[in-house]
Scaffold this active site. Sequence first.
Site, PDB file in Angstrom:
ATOM      1  N   GLU A  54     -43.836   6.123  16.175  1.00  0.00           N
ATOM      2  CA  GLU A  54     -44.869   6.850  17.024  1.00  0.00           C
ATOM      3  C   GLU A  54     -45.527   5.583  17.839  1.00  0.00           C
ATOM      4  OE1 GLU A  54     -45.627   9.123  13.023  1.00  0.00           O
ATOM      5  OE2 GLU A  54     -44.584   7.229  13.832  1.00  0.00           O
ATOM      6  N   LEU A 207     -17.379  -6.449   0.941  1.00  0.00           N
ATOM      7  CA  LEU A 207     -18.491  -5.312   1.092  1.00  0.00           C
ATOM      8  C   LEU A 207     -19.627  -5.600   2.392  1.00  0.00           C
ATOM      9  CD1 LEU A 207     -19.184  -4.690  -2.607  1.00  0.00           C
ATOM     10  CD2 LEU A 207     -17.697  -3.518  -1.047  1.00  0.00           C
TER      11      LEU A 207
END
Length: 322
Positions: A54, A207
């Site tokens: 926001e 990974l």
Amino acid sequence: MSTGDPRWMGAAIALSQRARGLTTPNPNVGCVIVKDGKLVGRGWTRPGGRPHAESVALGQAGEKARGADVYVTLEPCAHRSERGPMCSEILVKAGVARVFAALIDPDSRTHGRGMSRLADAGIEADTGMLASEARAAMSGYLTWHLKGRPHVTVKLATSLDGKIARADGESRWITGVAARAHCHLERARADMVVVGRGTLDQDRPRLDVRLPGLEHRSPRRAVLTHGTPPIDWEALPSALSVQSLTGVHSIFVEGGAGAASAFIKAEMVDRLLFYRAPIVIGEGRAGIGDIGLTQLADAHGKWKQVDRHPLGIDTLEVYERA
């Protein structure tokens, strides 16, 4: 109460995905500000959790925020923090007309207070628009607050007959390029990626995230073991031990059969990703090991399919706990 436009909430949810895996312990929120049918501000939670979506969107909108509509994926916060402003308060000061929040924040410091603050200031405040979509986008944050543990996804890349490797262990590659790229995107959205000790020792997986532009989003790495992990890896003695992790809201379990079965047996799995390749292996290694099932009837009713679509030559099936 006026009716908002779900398309703008959809845009806010899409923005929230840009922050997924980067904002823990805060939620990955998206926000758009609309005036006279035009976008005047947009934002998503920044890495580390601040500034909030926001605040970013209001900074972009400036004076155009006065009298505007705000679409945000989670209730604006209502608790004070040394790290940044209270979102419900800055929305009031900006003079927005309406706020549509997809979900109420489960954090007890805000839960309902943010929307009440807006309503008390004369701002139309409504919740529930595209709630299920927003819930999926913020699954890690919500699971942590509602269940006290990370959200766990188990990934399986299998042949049509459910094998993850040939009998001799050969597994590269069962799925194609598109499926492997999608798996890297899932890694980028997780706080931690986990494999079993057997997979670590045999495959030596990196990974990390190797998608162009997303390399910096490689998550923490952990191995399911009672032993000593390699350098830069963490050890998880059991599937249940994820409940004591700090700074982890979402976990992506990648392999192999032992790790998958351990998390399923412990009932710690929220989502299953099946990448199915159009091949038949025959004798080979099963995708999932023993999960403690004593009778077939107990296997039914535990999972529901929520998505299915092609990825190149392969097919992705997504299941969530029923």
